[in-house]
Scaffold this active site. Structure first.
Site, PDB file in Angstrom:
ATOM      1  CG  HIS A 151      23.720  10.477 -35.201  1.00 59.75           C
ATOM      2  ND1 HIS A 151      24.476   9.493 -35.799  1.00 59.75           N
ATOM      3  CD2 HIS A 151      22.926   9.837 -34.300  1.00 59.75           C
ATOM      4  CE1 HIS A 151      24.162   8.317 -35.270  1.00 59.75           C
ATOM      5  NE2 HIS A 151      23.220   8.496 -34.354  1.00 59.75           N
ATOM      6  NE  ARG A 175      75.409 -45.594 -17.430  1.00 60.92           N
ATOM      7  CZ  ARG A 175      75.480 -44.275 -17.501  1.00 60.92           C
ATOM      8  NH1 ARG A 175      75.797 -43.698 -18.644  1.00 60.92           N
ATOM      9  NH2 ARG A 175      75.260 -43.524 -16.432  1.00 60.92           N
ATOM     10  CG  HIS A 180      19.645   5.670 -35.214  1.00 59.73           C
ATOM     11  ND1 HIS A 180      20.400   4.520 -35.227  1.00 59.73           N
ATOM     12  CD2 HIS A 180      20.311   6.544 -34.416  1.00 59.73           C
ATOM     13  CE1 HIS A 180      21.467   4.686 -34.456  1.00 59.73           C
ATOM     14  NE2 HIS A 180      21.438   5.908 -33.963  1.00 59.73           N
ATOM     15  CG  ASP A 188      25.285   4.506 -34.493  1.00 61.24           C
ATOM     16  OD1 ASP A 188      25.077   3.559 -33.716  1.00 61.24           O
ATOM     17  OD2 ASP A 188      24.570   5.519 -34.535  1.00 61.24           O
ATOM     18  CB  ALA A 189      26.263   1.240 -39.952  1.00 58.40           C
ATOM     19  CG  HIS A 190      29.457  -2.455 -36.783  1.00 59.49           C
ATOM     20  ND1 HIS A 190      29.806  -3.066 -35.613  1.00 59.49           N
ATOM     21  CD2 HIS A 190      30.357  -1.454 -36.957  1.00 59.49           C
ATOM     22  CE1 HIS A 190      30.869  -2.473 -35.097  1.00 59.49           C
ATOM     23  NE2 HIS A 190      31.226  -1.482 -35.887  1.00 59.49           N
ATOM     24  CD  GLN A 191      26.739   1.072 -30.709  1.00 59.62           C
ATOM     25  OE1 GLN A 191      27.872   1.467 -30.918  1.00 59.62           O
ATOM     26  NE2 GLN A 191      25.952   1.616 -29.807  1.00 59.62           N
TER      27      GLN A 191
END
Length: 738
Positions: free
Chosen positions: A459, A13, A461, A260-263
């Site tokens: 600060h 081959r 809430h 802190d807002a989204h936490q």
């Protein structure tokens, strides 16, 4: 006859290397063999010796097989998931059985493909093969691709100095290839989420996310001759920054939307990409702001644990996107951004790296107002060169003389101690929204009377709905700056409305210098963006004045609500809130902010889950299995509360308990004071072995100093997420999560 034996192979081959001969001779050997078999002669084919052309250039062949070089070339088996062939000029492919879905068994030749490169020189041919092999993708089975790449880039091989001892003399050739496999990992993850849904621990239990993409506002930059607070800090230092804040003509504002807002509202799940998308217009609209709060607190933990983001990359990217507004973070004193004590050198190194990565203002607080813990954080920020915003955490009600020990004199004494430590700015941190307008007026005016030159930053809430009124009262009493959040991310347990403060002070002595039209344009983005986070909404519909009873911090409210449902306390939220007040009394009426608020929340849930009364907790304390956080609180892991521990309960809780690794039942002073320094270099080397370039196929990146800090803060979380930090593209990853 002489005893020397010679063997000659006679093979009918064509040899597998025939591609090399074909490439440099131009003769199609396979076609020629077929024609000869059909009766053609070499002469008829033009293949007489004198007609065969001189070799042109150099050809080189790589046989890519499913064999593992690191395992003595042991054949591998499995199913091919990905099969992508290379191409390009000078590359020839003679492929085998490789295709997506092909099952590789141990019962056949392991050859996948022969890659032959042709070029003018040996080095150029090798370079083409290197390029082709790097483009070649096979997933699902191990190949000898790594071995080929190592050989082709070996200097001895490139210059032809190779003998039969070549591999033995170069064992590094057998080292495995480190591939990221990003596409497959991402596809597997997407498939997992699509089929099985989001992981329950993620907390995405609300309504489906909005299908509307937020529109980014176009706010044109304004020319201003006013020097920014950021440039003052960069050029003249923190003392000059503090002086500029005091000399500012109106009220300064910190926007908390990016932290802190989204936490407080969305379980801290805000992605970096949604901040970066609106960073450019934010840098214009809030150019006169005190700062943008964007880092620290729970964001460090959550970004790794749930968002699979690198918090250090977040900070670096935000710094680059907003170069001229101070960035602000929340630092938990001796706890840095974790929930426990760390060796002093870890806290110092953390602050140094945070400042280098882009942080400006460090709001340093302690969850018990324990001055010894505060000293460490203040010293660490000062040495790093940051702005020290020393914090007094507020609880109780200074306007009510019957409200307990947290009276006006307590706060004034604590502020005196902070001022003596050399802080640049004083922060009043009202974690739960307990600072009523009259209380704000009393507290701020009393501090201002004693400390005329000290900037005051307030600060709060908006849980009870009095946030805007309290901030206006604080400003009128002498506060220099207050916290607020964009309207769409304000109210409830978040901060007061930024738009309301801007509009209320416009044209007065407290004018913020911020355009209502510009912040309203920003707010339109956040109105649409918040819809993307609908799965994380708590379901809270309105403010609630019962915060004055239970005193739960705004940042904890939504998280504890979700945790209570996970613990099987669905429908008992009102009981949990009442138990929170009970837990606070049992713990000694303490300051409640992370991590002390977690202790209070854990005890409240424990009381409800076990159907206990306040008196029963006291009476049965020596037989109850309290949460670990409660035991560690009484052991002094967080420090010493302002008015000491309730010793009767403490002695029962700690009966038979000792601090791990010691024979002590509790700490006597600052918990981390006696901790040995952490060997940061040794830790870095360990992480490099485990996850970095020196790991066995787990990572390709250098372990950075910031990675060491991430590990120091959260070792278990770091080990969990390290393998995928560099393989998941956040927007697509999180789009599937929500």
């Amino acid at each position: 006859k002489s005893g020397n034996h010679y063997f000659m192979e006679v093979n009918p081959r064509v040899q597998v290397e025939h591609t090399v001969t074909e490439e440099i001779s131009g003769v199609d050997i396979v076609q020629s063999q077929i024609k000869i078999a059909s009766g053609k002669t070499l002469a008829e084919l033009g293949l007489t010796q004198e007609s065969i052309p001189e070799p042109q250039g150099v050809a080189m062949q790589c046989r890519v097989t499913t064999e593992d070089p690191s395992q003595d070339f042991r054949p591998d088996t499995g199913t091919i998931d990905v099969f992508r062939m290379p191409g390009g000029m000078g590359i020839r492919l003679d492929d085998g059985p490789g295709f997506p879905g092909a099952k590789i068994t141990p019962h056949y030749d392991s050859l996948l493909v022969k890659i032959t490169a042709k070029a003018r020189t040996r080095q150029d041919a090798a370079a083409k093969l290197v390029r082709a092999l790097k483009e070649f993708r096979v997933r699902g089975v191990t190949t000898n691709k790594s071995f080929m790449l190592h050989v082709l880039q070996n200097k001895e091989f490139l210059h032809g100095y190779v003998d039969t001892g070549f591999i033995a003399a170069n064992p590094q050739l057998l080292a495995p290839l480190k591939e990221k496999d990003r596409a497959q990992k991402l596809l597997h993850y997407l498939g997992e989420v699509i089929v099985n849904g989001t992981p329950p621990a993620l907390g995405a239990t609300g309504a489906p996310p909005s299908s509307v993409d937020p529109i980014i506002p176009d706010i044109k930059p304004q020319v201003s001759n006013k020097q920014s607070l950021k440039s003052i800090f960069d050029e003249e230092g923190p003392e000059a920054f503090a002086k500029a804040v005091r000399q500012n003509g109106g009220l300064l504002v910190t926007d908390t939307t990016w932290r802190d807002a989204h936490q407080s509202l969305l379980a801290t799940r805000l992605r970096t990409i949604d901040m970066l998308n609106v960073a450019a217009p934010t840098s214009v609209a809030l150019r006169n702001a005190y700062s943008l709060e964007c880092w620290g607190g729970a964001t460090f933990d959550v970004s790794m644990r749930f968002l699979r983001e690198d918090p250090w990359e977040r900070l670096a990217n935000l710094r680059e996107a907003v170069p001229d507004i101070p960035l602000q973070m929340l630092l938990r004193g001796a706890n840095a951004v974790g929930y426990t004590s760390y060796p002093d050198n870890v806290v110092f190194e953390f602050c140094r790296l945070a400042k280098e990565t882009g942080m400006d203002v460090f709001r340093v607080f302690d969850s018990l107002n324990y001055i010894e813990n505060m000293k460490l954080g203040i010293d660490a920020v000062g040495e790093a060169g940051g702005i020290i915003e020393g914090t007094v955490c507020y609880t109780g009600d200074v306007s009510d003389p019957n409200k307990g020990n947290y009276n006006l004199e307590y706060y004034l004494n604590y502020v005196r101690e902070l001022n003596d430590l050399g802080i640049h700015v004083l922060a009043i941190k009202d974690m739960a929204g307990l600072l009523k307008p009259e209380s704000a007026k009393m507290l701020v005016s009393a501090i201002r009377a004693e400390h005329f030159d000290l900037p005051i930053h307030v600060h709060t809430h908006d849980t009870a709905g009095t946030g805007v009124a309290s901030m206006l009262a604080a400003a009128a009493a002498g506060a220099d700056a207050v916290d607020a959040a964009t309207d769409a991310m304000s109210g409830l347990t978040s901060q007061p409305s930024l738009g309301a403060l801007v509009a209320s002070t416009a044209g007065t002595d407290l004018d913020t210098g911020i355009s209502l039209e510009e912040v309203s344009a920003l707010n339109e983005y956040w109105e649409e963006c918040r819809g993307l986070y609908a799965p994380f909404e708590s379901g809270q519909k309105s403010g609630s004045a019962d915060v004055y009873i239970h005193e739960m911090p705004g940042g904890q409210y939504t998280n504890l609500l979700y945790q209570s449902s996970q613990l099987g306390l669905t429908g008992q939220w009102s009981s949990v809130k009442k138990a929170y007040a009970t837990a606070n009394r049992l713990l000694g009426d303490i300051i409640k902010v992370t991590p002390s608020s977690k202790v209070t929340g854990d005890l409240a849930q424990f009381i409800v889950a076990n159907n206990l009364t306040e008196q029963e907790v006291i009476e049965k304390a020596d037989t109850l299995s309290f949460p670990k956080s409660v035991i560690e609180y009484f052991q002094g892991y967080l420090g010493i509360p302002p008015f000491g521990f309730p010793e009767a309960l403490r002695s029962k809780v700690l009966k038979g308990q000792v601090i791990e690794g010691t024979d002590m039942s509790c700490f006597e002073g600052r918990p981390g004071a006696d901790m040995p320094p952490m060997d940061l270099q040794l830790t870095k080397e360990m992480l490099d072995e485990k996850w970095g370039k020196r790991s066995e196929g787990k990572g390709n990146e250098e372990i950075r100093d910031v990675d060491v800090m991430s590990y120091a803060m959260y070792p278990a979380v770091f080990d969990e997420v390290s393998p995928i930090f560099s393989t998941l593209f956040t927007p697509l990853f999180y789009a599937v999560i929500i």
